[in-house]
Enzyme design. Structure first.
Site, PDB file in Angstrom:
ATOM      1  N   SER A 167       0.854  -1.186   0.000  1.00  0.00           N
ATOM      2  CA  SER A 167       0.000   0.000   0.000  1.00  0.00           C
ATOM      3  C   SER A 167       0.885   1.228   0.000  1.00  0.00           C
ATOM      4  O   SER A 167       2.047   1.175   0.436  1.00  0.00           O
ATOM      5  CB  SER A 167      -0.892   0.003   1.252  1.00  0.00           C
ATOM      6  OG  SER A 167      -1.492   1.272   1.461  1.00  0.00           O
ATOM      7  N   TYR A 180      -2.699  -1.150  10.438  1.00  0.00           N
ATOM      8  CA  TYR A 180      -2.638  -1.352   8.989  1.00  0.00           C
ATOM      9  C   TYR A 180      -1.325  -0.823   8.415  1.00  0.00           C
ATOM     10  O   TYR A 180      -0.637  -1.520   7.659  1.00  0.00           O
ATOM     11  CB  TYR A 180      -3.828  -0.654   8.333  1.00  0.00           C
ATOM     12  CG  TYR A 180      -3.906  -0.826   6.829  1.00  0.00           C
ATOM     13  CD1 TYR A 180      -4.501  -1.956   6.280  1.00  0.00           C
ATOM     14  CD2 TYR A 180      -3.403   0.142   5.966  1.00  0.00           C
ATOM     15  CE1 TYR A 180      -4.590  -2.115   4.902  1.00  0.00           C
ATOM     16  CE2 TYR A 180      -3.481  -0.009   4.591  1.00  0.00           C
ATOM     17  CZ  TYR A 180      -4.071  -1.144   4.065  1.00  0.00           C
ATOM     18  OH  TYR A 180      -4.145  -1.299   2.703  1.00  0.00           O
TER      19      TYR A 180
END
Length: 282
Positions: A167, A180
């Site tokens: 990401s 995350y």
């Protein structure tokens, strides 16, 4: 002339070349979102595909049908990637079904968002377990199969290819999402360390770092004109990413067209990591 952003800006259709004919692929978390698009694109490129999922039998079977429509084989395989036992069983099934494995796309991931002071250990462990430990467990099984079989030059220049789905938040801090972001930062160095260790075995390991992609996990960020306009302040290219944008990048990284690409994170983010807030001098 600049076009005002809308929630319907999409990626242009681009045909997928048949660069993976004869190869066997496994995509984790493949019954929705990015994983679904990647699995279908690998099939369109000629690979037989195992569609991993943990919930949603009907959705997984729909992906299998979409892949088979391209004239290749596909099967669904239910397994929790954070479970060592289930991952081992899944890879045994892959080899039994397809004979071997050439491509692993480590895509399975989730979010359990929370203000840091309120984050529970369960929220932390769930995200790290799936997003990071899951990638370790699947990559370890894939490497074992790649090393057992070695290079088959009639199939690929490499003994195997691993694509780790990361990401932009392996680079960009994200308040309220510490678990995350930590998992994605971990994926970066897991991928790079694995790439360094495996390159002499002709196993290529790389990563894709998506930016803002139109998936069910982030509907609130793009589903209204107001939300979409706000999101576009972070994306210099002026449109949201589509799962197909990531899928095409995955096909390329899995193919021999990228044979000399090792240990690289490919950012597919419309320029989000260019810090657009500084475009006018900050």
């Amino acid at each position: 002339m600049t076009t005002a952003p809308t929630t319907t800006s999409t990626a242009p259709p681009v045909a997928i070349p048949k660069t993976l004919v004869g190869q066997k692929a496994l995509v984790t978390g493949a019954n929705s979102g990015i994983g679904r698009a990647v699995a279908i694109a690998l099939g369109e490129a000629g690979a037989d595909v195992v569609v991993n999922y943990v919930v949603g039998d009907d959705a997984a079977n729909e992906v299998v049908a979409a892949i088979r429509s391209h004239g290749v084989n596909a099967v669904a395989c239910k397994a929790d990637v954070s479970s060592e036992e289930q991952v081992a069983a899944m890879f045994r099934e892959v080899v039994e079904r397809f004979g071997t494995l050439d491509i692993l796309v480590n895509n399975a991931g989730l979010q359990r968002d929370s203000a840091f002071q309120s984050m529970t250990l369960a929220q932390w462990n769930t995200v790290l377990g799936v997003n990071l430990t899951g990638q370790f467990l699947c990559a370890r099984e894939a490497v074992r199969e790649f090393m057992r079989r070695g290079v088959n030059p009639e199939v690929s220049c490499a003994a195997g290819k691993i694509i780790c789905m990361s990401s932009v938040h392996q680079e960009i801090p994200w308040a309220g999402h510490a678990n995350y972001a930590s998992s994605k930062g971990g994926i970066k160095l897991l991928m790079e360390s694995l790439a360094q260790e495996m390159a002499p075995h002709r196993i290529r390991v790389n990563a894709i770092a998506p930016g803002a992609i139109r998936t069910p996990i982030n509907t609130g960020a793009w589903s209204t004109p107001e939300a979409y306009k706000s999101l576009m302040t972070l994306v210099p290219y002026g449109r949201i990413g589509e799962p197909e944008d990531i899928a095409r990048a995955a096909v390329w990284l899995a193919s021999d067209l990228s044979d000399y690409v090792v240990g690289t994170t490919l950012f597919v983010d419309g320029g989000m990591t260019l810090y657009p807030g500084f475009a006018t001098g900050g």
